[in-house]
Design an enzyme around this catalytic site. Sequence first.
Site, PDB file in Angstrom:
ATOM      1  N   ARG A 192       0.846  -1.187   0.000  1.00 43.01           N
ATOM      2  CA  ARG A 192       0.000   0.000   0.000  1.00 43.01           C
ATOM      3  C   ARG A 192       0.882   1.237   0.000  1.00 43.01           C
ATOM      4  NH1 ARG A 192      -1.812   0.904   4.434  1.00 43.01           N
ATOM      5  NH2 ARG A 192      -1.249  -1.011   5.483  1.00 43.01           N
ATOM      6  N   TYR A 237      -1.741  -3.523  -6.784  1.00 45.44           N
ATOM      7  CA  TYR A 237      -1.418  -4.266  -5.575  1.00 45.44           C
ATOM      8  C   TYR A 237      -2.460  -4.173  -4.462  1.00 45.44           C
ATOM      9  CZ  TYR A 237       0.979  -6.569  -1.926  1.00 45.44           C
ATOM     10  OH  TYR A 237       1.273  -7.465  -0.953  1.00 45.44           O
ATOM     11  N   LYS A 273      -9.538  -2.261   1.891  1.00 43.81           N
ATOM     12  CA  LYS A 273      -9.329  -1.095   2.764  1.00 43.81           C
ATOM     13  C   LYS A 273     -10.144   0.115   2.305  1.00 43.81           C
ATOM     14  CE  LYS A 273      -6.166  -3.556   4.760  1.00 43.81           C
ATOM     15  NZ  LYS A 273      -6.017  -4.075   6.050  1.00 43.81           N
ATOM     16  N   HIS A 319     -10.504  -2.080  11.849  1.00 41.49           N
ATOM     17  CA  HIS A 319      -9.398  -2.897  11.331  1.00 41.49           C
ATOM     18  C   HIS A 319      -9.112  -4.003  12.350  1.00 41.49           C
ATOM     19  CE1 HIS A 319      -4.995  -2.899   9.682  1.00 41.49           C
ATOM     20  NE2 HIS A 319      -5.743  -3.772   9.058  1.00 41.49           N
ATOM     21  N   SER A 363      -1.240  -3.497  10.206  1.00 42.11           N
ATOM     22  CA  SER A 363      -0.937  -4.469   9.153  1.00 42.11           C
ATOM     23  C   SER A 363       0.364  -5.210   9.470  1.00 42.11           C
ATOM     24  CB  SER A 363      -0.765  -3.753   7.814  1.00 42.11           C
ATOM     25  OG  SER A 363      -1.943  -3.080   7.473  1.00 42.11           O
ATOM     26  N   CYS A 410       1.107  -7.404  11.767  1.00 43.40           N
ATOM     27  CA  CYS A 410       1.461  -7.588  13.179  1.00 43.40           C
ATOM     28  C   CYS A 410       0.813  -8.857  13.746  1.00 43.40           C
ATOM     29  CB  CYS A 410       1.043  -6.382  14.007  1.00 43.40           C
ATOM     30  SG  CYS A 410       2.078  -4.940  13.716  1.00 43.40           S
ATOM     31  N   ASP A 432      -9.183  -9.538   9.423  1.00 40.81           N
ATOM     32  CA  ASP A 432      -8.692  -8.182   9.119  1.00 40.81           C
ATOM     33  C   ASP A 432      -9.690  -7.069   9.410  1.00 40.81           C
ATOM     34  OD1 ASP A 432      -6.562  -6.552   8.132  1.00 40.81           O
ATOM     35  OD2 ASP A 432      -7.611  -6.332   6.231  1.00 40.81           O
ATOM     36  N   ARG A 437       2.214 -12.135  -0.321  1.00 37.16           N
ATOM     37  CA  ARG A 437       0.914 -12.452   0.274  1.00 37.16           C
ATOM     38  C   ARG A 437       0.309 -13.719  -0.310  1.00 37.16           C
ATOM     39  NH1 ARG A 437      -1.406  -8.562   4.134  1.00 37.16           N
ATOM     40  NH2 ARG A 437       0.183  -6.964   4.207  1.00 37.16           N
TER      41      ARG A 437
HETATM   42  O1  SAT Z   1      -2.525  -4.285   1.109  1.00 34.69           O
HETATM   43  S1  SAT Z   1      -3.556  -4.464   2.146  1.00 34.69           S
HETATM   44  O2  SAT Z   1      -4.001  -3.173   2.624  1.00 34.69           O
HETATM   45  O3  SAT Z   1      -4.694  -5.182   1.596  1.00 34.69           O
HETATM   46  C1  SAT Z   1      -2.925  -5.380   3.417  1.00 34.69           C
HETATM   47  C2  SAT Z   1      -2.602  -4.569   4.610  1.00 34.69           C
HETATM   48  O4  SAT Z   1      -1.770  -3.669   4.542  1.00 34.69           O
HETATM   49  O5  SAT Z   1      -3.163  -4.839   5.684  1.00 34.69           O
HETATM   50 MN    MN Z   2      -5.116  -5.099   7.390  1.00 37.09          MN
END
Ligand code: SAT
Ligand code: MN
Length: 587
Positions: A67, A195, A204, A224, A246, A248, A273, A365
């Site tokens: 991101r 991405y 998000k 979140h 993110s 963690c 998430d 991922r």
């Molecule tokens: O790239 S994402 O936002 O989907 C994953 C994340 O950063 O939690």
């Molecule tokens: Mn996340």
Amino acid sequence: MSTPLERWVDESARLTKPSKIVWCDGSKAENDRLADEMLRDGTYIELNQKTRPGCYLHRSNPNDVARTEGITYICTRQKDDAGPTNNWMSPLEAKEKVRPLFDGAMKGRTMYVVPYILGPVNSPFSKVGVEITDSPYVVASMRIMSRMGQAALDRLGGSDDFVPGLHSLGDLNPDRRFVLHFPEEKLIWSVGSGYGGNALLGKKCFALRIASYMAREQGWMAEHMLILGLEDPSGKVTYMAAAFPSACGKTNLAMMVSALENSGYRVWTVGDDIAWMHIASDGSLRAINPEAGFFGVAPGTNAKTNPNVRTALQHDAIFTNVAMTATSREPWWEGINGLPQEELINWKGEAWKPGMGPAAHPNSRYTVSANQSPSISAHWEDPEGIPISAIIFGGRRARVAPLVYQSRDWQHGVFVGATMASETTAAATGAVGVTRRDPMAMIPFCGYNMGDYFRHWLEMGSRLENAPKIFHVNWFRRDRSGKLLWPGYGENVRVLKWMLDRIEERADATETPIGDVPAPGSLDLDGLAIPRESLDELLRVDPGDWTEEVAATGKFFEKFGNRLPDEIRTEHKALADRLQRSSVVTK
Ligand code: SAT
Ligand code: MN
């Protein structure tokens, strides 16, 4: 007569000028067709179909692997409504600037219309979104991450009650990359990235940034947070929601195989998430998972850290930016299980040699359906959601925050969430390992002024008759030599059990200035060899560290000016006073 959806699709096609428009139905046949096309043009690389049927590798452009918060904007009419923690452009300026990037962007490409439901198909709390994209990888990912296709069109009918999201890969030039949110008109524009959170607009962009804005308007919460159920030996399941930044460990915690399984404690997954939570008629907080899959961090995933996901990843999964073994075509990443047995192709498609850096990108991922996990809860699609008894905040902190503490009440708990901080990870571009303030793990995802967001949390609490207890955890505390003090993963269930015992009023706690930590003997450490000194250090509240912390949070809160609720100021002052009194006593 055309529907609002048809009109928006027409308008988007006139702007982006695709050679073809495909309305996605979400069927397996459609997915197979797309996979074939992607295999042909190199968007997908085939993994071993004998050992992993339906599994593919996708390599994103090396400049497009996380991101990008710097080009993510909240476009409200008033700057102050986006607040000091978001990038802001006026809706007019943003559209003028970015419309030219969409102009003709799909020439020679196919435009996919991707209708999707966030939340269980038959839940009154679910919402419809439609993403227009020129990336078949995004289509395939959205099919896993949401209820995509015909079910969404059926739910929508001819209504205008959907969140439109326009996405194009553009030319993937980082200088022409923008992720724009228009919360007042519930619209998303994203260009120049393929991405994850930049491109899967249901995740998000809608489920957090736009949804958090809607949730404040409508009196619910979009957070979140993972959602898990902790089963006790009697078979009773208590649900908890946890907010960590993110990368963690939300996915691993939500899918955990409990170290206390032999004594009857099991963890069930509801989500990994995002949680959408509303107040039910009995005054309790109920949550649904708006998503249908996991978009988890691959590196570090192995039989010990997440055995359930290993099972889930045996079929029908997309891997992004992982490495691959050269002969057997298995996905590979650092921390999977020791060294590779054969040559590796790294995430960029090069023959990998030691010394070239990690073979898998640190933010590589997997994308996989939630119902492929053996840990999936039987109630994960309950239309009314499941009742939340605990909210857990946490971060990655080498010092300061103890393993676990409980807030004094809801208002103090909101303050605890508002003062969260964590060391940055590879999930977003920028430096890794820098401590940043990240209230409720929402800093990159709150679609409006965070001062107002804190107020919304306080107001939700006052409407809850049966408010969840609020805790804070830190699995990442280190000793002076830098060694992690807590084993983590399956052992984290011990901390969840202590929370359950607090909820059921069975466990004792020791009061400290920051909240209540486990009293000696109240944390179940049966079968875990952990030195006494480590435990003491894990639970220690250092007045010096915390005085610095209070100064840092005070400075952070200043940004919000008069949008910061008085209650947060009061809690901040009360903590400072308690710390001062406690250091007087210890002297
Ligand atoms: O790239 S994402 O936002 O989907 C994953 C994340 O950063 O939690
Ligand atoms: Mn996340």
